[in-house]
Design a protein around this motif. Structure first.
Motif, PDB file in Angstrom:
ATOM      1  N   THR C  54       0.852  -1.192   0.000  1.00 33.87           N
ATOM      2  CA  THR C  54       0.000   0.000   0.000  1.00 33.87           C
ATOM      3  C   THR C  54       0.887   1.241   0.000  1.00 33.87           C
ATOM      4  O   THR C  54       1.888   1.293   0.708  1.00 33.87           O
ATOM      5  N   THR C  55       0.490   2.237  -0.806  1.00 34.39           N
ATOM      6  CA  THR C  55       1.311   3.443  -0.966  1.00 34.39           C
ATOM      7  C   THR C  55       0.490   4.705  -0.768  1.00 34.39           C
ATOM      8  O   THR C  55      -0.653   4.797  -1.208  1.00 34.39           O
ATOM      9  N   ILE C  56       1.123   5.672  -0.108  1.00 27.39           N
ATOM     10  CA  ILE C  56       0.512   6.976   0.120  1.00 27.39           C
ATOM     11  C   ILE C  56       1.482   8.049  -0.344  1.00 27.39           C
ATOM     12  O   ILE C  56       2.668   7.998  -0.021  1.00 27.39           O
ATOM     13  N   GLY C  57       0.992   9.020  -1.101  1.00 29.39           N
ATOM     14  CA  GLY C  57       1.819  10.140  -1.549  1.00 29.39           C
ATOM     15  C   GLY C  57       1.309  11.440  -0.962  1.00 29.39           C
ATOM     16  O   GLY C  57       0.107  11.692  -0.993  1.00 29.39           O
ATOM     17  N   ILE C  58       2.222  12.234  -0.427  1.00 33.06           N
ATOM     18  CA  ILE C  58       1.853  13.508   0.194  1.00 33.06           C
ATOM     19  C   ILE C  58       2.448  14.625  -0.652  1.00 33.06           C
ATOM     20  O   ILE C  58       3.639  14.917  -0.586  1.00 33.06           O
ATOM     21  N   LEU C  59       1.588  15.255  -1.448  1.00 35.93           N
ATOM     22  CA  LEU C  59       2.036  16.173  -2.494  1.00 35.93           C
ATOM     23  C   LEU C  59       2.181  17.611  -2.006  1.00 35.93           C
ATOM     24  O   LEU C  59       1.422  18.060  -1.149  1.00 35.93           O
ATOM     25  N   PRO C  60       3.110  18.357  -2.603  1.00 36.45           N
ATOM     26  CA  PRO C  60       3.296  19.759  -2.227  1.00 36.45           C
ATOM     27  C   PRO C  60       2.282  20.715  -2.853  1.00 36.45           C
ATOM     28  O   PRO C  60       1.999  21.761  -2.281  1.00 36.45           O
ATOM     29  N   THR C  77      -1.454  18.677  -0.150  1.00 35.43           N
ATOM     30  CA  THR C  77      -1.314  19.565   1.011  1.00 35.43           C
ATOM     31  C   THR C  77      -1.433  21.044   0.666  1.00 35.43           C
ATOM     32  O   THR C  77      -1.815  21.854   1.509  1.00 35.43           O
ATOM     33  N   GLY C  78      -0.986  21.442  -0.515  1.00 38.81           N
ATOM     34  CA  GLY C  78      -1.012  22.853  -0.877  1.00 38.81           C
ATOM     35  C   GLY C  78       0.004  23.727  -0.173  1.00 38.81           C
ATOM     36  O   GLY C  78      -0.030  24.946  -0.310  1.00 38.81           O
ATOM     37  N   VAL C  79       0.933  23.144   0.571  1.00 32.70           N
ATOM     38  CA  VAL C  79       1.866  23.967   1.357  1.00 32.70           C
ATOM     39  C   VAL C  79       3.309  23.899   0.866  1.00 32.70           C
ATOM     40  O   VAL C  79       4.239  24.252   1.605  1.00 32.70           O
ATOM     41  N   GLY C  80       3.520  23.468  -0.370  1.00 34.18           N
ATOM     42  CA  GLY C  80       4.862  23.493  -0.943  1.00 34.18           C
ATOM     43  C   GLY C  80       5.845  22.642  -0.154  1.00 34.18           C
ATOM     44  O   GLY C  80       5.523  21.526   0.283  1.00 34.18           O
ATOM     45  N   HIS C  81       7.052  23.175   0.022  1.00 39.10           N
ATOM     46  CA  HIS C  81       8.091  22.412   0.704  1.00 39.10           C
ATOM     47  C   HIS C  81       7.729  22.086   2.163  1.00 39.10           C
ATOM     48  O   HIS C  81       8.327  21.187   2.758  1.00 39.10           O
ATOM     49  N   ALA C  82       6.789  22.820   2.735  1.00 35.47           N
ATOM     50  CA  ALA C  82       6.391  22.522   4.112  1.00 35.47           C
ATOM     51  C   ALA C  82       5.739  21.148   4.210  1.00 35.47           C
ATOM     52  O   ALA C  82       5.622  20.604   5.310  1.00 35.47           O
ATOM     53  N   ARG C  83       5.334  20.588   3.065  1.00 37.91           N
ATOM     54  CA  ARG C  83       4.791  19.236   3.130  1.00 37.91           C
ATOM     55  C   ARG C  83       5.860  18.227   3.519  1.00 37.91           C
ATOM     56  O   ARG C  83       5.554  17.106   3.937  1.00 37.91           O
ATOM     57  N   ASN C  84       7.130  18.594   3.432  1.00 40.10           N
ATOM     58  CA  ASN C  84       8.201  17.696   3.885  1.00 40.10           C
ATOM     59  C   ASN C  84       8.023  17.307   5.349  1.00 40.10           C
ATOM     60  O   ASN C  84       8.349  16.189   5.746  1.00 40.10           O
ATOM     61  N   LEU C  85       7.526  18.250   6.138  1.00 39.46           N
ATOM     62  CA  LEU C  85       7.265  17.951   7.551  1.00 39.46           C
ATOM     63  C   LEU C  85       6.241  16.833   7.670  1.00 39.46           C
ATOM     64  O   LEU C  85       6.409  15.896   8.457  1.00 39.46           O
ATOM     65  N   ALA C  86       5.169  16.908   6.879  1.00 39.11           N
ATOM     66  CA  ALA C  86       4.124  15.883   6.929  1.00 39.11           C
ATOM     67  C   ALA C  86       4.640  14.532   6.446  1.00 39.11           C
ATOM     68  O   ALA C  86       4.257  13.486   6.969  1.00 39.11           O
ATOM     69  N   VAL C  87       5.523  14.557   5.456  1.00 38.56           N
ATOM     70  CA  VAL C  87       6.041  13.286   4.931  1.00 38.56           C
ATOM     71  C   VAL C  87       6.783  12.518   6.029  1.00 38.56           C
ATOM     72  O   VAL C  87       6.543  11.332   6.245  1.00 38.56           O
ATOM     73  N   VAL C  88       7.656  13.181   6.742  1.00 44.68           N
ATOM     74  CA  VAL C  88       8.421  12.452   7.765  1.00 44.68           C
ATOM     75  C   VAL C  88       7.609  12.230   9.035  1.00 44.68           C
ATOM     76  O   VAL C  88       7.752  11.200   9.699  1.00 44.68           O
ATOM     77  N   ALA C  89       6.735  13.186   9.369  1.00 45.64           N
ATOM     78  CA  ALA C  89       5.927  13.011  10.579  1.00 45.64           C
ATOM     79  C   ALA C  89       4.967  11.832  10.437  1.00 45.64           C
ATOM     80  O   ALA C  89       4.577  11.227  11.439  1.00 45.64           O
ATOM     81  N   SER C  90       4.606  11.493   9.203  1.00 47.58           N
ATOM     82  CA  SER C  90       3.658  10.406   8.972  1.00 47.58           C
ATOM     83  C   SER C  90       4.305   9.028   8.982  1.00 47.58           C
ATOM     84  O   SER C  90       3.608   8.017   8.907  1.00 47.58           O
TER      85      SER C  90
END
Lengths: 150, 150, 150, 150
Positions: C54-60, C77-90
């Motif tokens: 199963t795969t999940i993608g968190i887009l900027p 996410t709509g938050v650009g590079h700030a989505r990097n936080l969500a990628v690792v936090a998840s």
């Protein structure tokens, strides 16, 4: 630190009133915070500068290239529409002038964070926001309601 | 608009050097941008204010209650660690003083956005960042590298 | 809920190893979380799907138009590079494969949030991150370190 | 990839209707996206799982500790209320069930991003959002309006 009032909104037809709001805020010693782009945001900053006030723009993009020329300080957030949260959170009070859906999101966030919201009529009618009939009244309400968020 | 230089970092043992960096930046006419909290962030702002400079703090929380007392303007982002992106994006250049993993994230973001990064040694060693031996050298490098992001 | 492991990085030359990491994670029953775009992100997702994972993608961005085709679920996410936080936090754990400055920001955020980070060598050398010599070793380390973040 | 529908809102008194919305969406094959917390968010996810559907929660905090137990996949954003943007951006359509100011911000963002919004009455009345009288009607409208955002 001076009181900070966030002016939100959009629509070229509202620029004159936004400029009055910015000017009146500056005359009252409030720093004017906006989203840093055009129309209402630019007009509010222009009005504040015309009265010798201080202006801060909080931009959605990753550079300051979209900033209007009436900003003393520019914060580049890089988070797109999520910068709307920062715009209203940075105000002790919020004044809405015109505006479409982005402004509605800002009003929602402001009230979520317990920031007083003044809507210069005609504008969004939201329970919990205070309508004002004129720029003078909007600024009066905003200054009266401003309490540092700490 | 004045040049804006972001000072990032943490660690009480680095406060003296951060204060020197803030003071020197203010003497050069640069506005000092920080994350608005304590230690290095507070020291840089304190240094800037000691030289009559202008300071902006970009806070992670939803109120200004955590802001240090040396800030002229406070931006409340409400986005937690994601405000690190705004801190570095708002600088024409970035100076790192000490710091742990949050600072590493900021260096990564700054270089992603092509903001020049100066690391006051000892500090993170990152390819692409410019090491500086003293606060004087760090400020010299940062001012020289500063080009408005537009 | 299955363990979630975030695979971060970039660089076309690392795709083969990223695909192996994704496949091995899926074989171990882990859901693979990525930033949803190309190169390492696409390869990790492709590898996971090749093993029925199963795969999940968190887009900027603000739409899913940039998503790679190997994602079961897409978060915009709509938050650009700030989505990097969500990628690792998840992720319960994070595996870095190649990568440039965006990956460095993600490693910084992951360690700030106390997520274990495994770096598949050669890659960023960061104190606190665990180097691994092969995709097998990286996945072994990541699964062993994964503890739900609650 | 399945259609993704975001269910937003709050208020314990709306849980029964939110559970029906989640169940009906799952029966139609849509993945249910929510903010991952309690009340309406939990009820929508619970309803979806009762019909064998797939659920994704997009959390505001930095861990998954606040996640409700009916989520298949959890995205931890770390950006507080700004995660509202991700919740609505991740839906091909959005259904609002009850809700206060956070929901109003989400409706504003959804319409900013041109995501169709269905409001299950009684709820926020916003020009541009489509009112629905029953959970059945809300789901019918949402499925009909859902077009992948790419």
């Amino acid at each position: 630190m001076a009181i900070q009032v966030s002016v939100i909104g959009s629509g070229a037809e509202h620029e004159e009133r936004a400029e009055a709001v910015g000017r009146l805020l500056a005359e009252r010693g409030a720093t004017v915070v906006t989203g840093g782009l055009g129309e209402v945001m630019a007009a509010a900053a222009r009005g504040a500068k015309s009265a010798g006030g201080t202006t801060i723009g909080i931009l959605p993009g990753e550079t300051r290239s979209d900033a209007n020329p009436w900003l003393d300080h520019v914060v580049v957030t890089g988070v797109g529409h999520a910068r709307n949260l920062a715009v209203v959170a940075s105000g002790d009070t919020v004044i809405a002038v015109g505006g479409r859906y982005g402004t509605l999101a800002e009003i929602g966030f402001a009230l979520t964070l317990a920031r007083p919201v003044v809507v210069l009529e005609p504008g969004w009618e939201v329970e919990g926001a205070l309508p004002a009939a004129t720029p003078e009244e909007a600024v009066e309400f905003a200054i009266a309601a401003a309490r540092p968020s700490s």
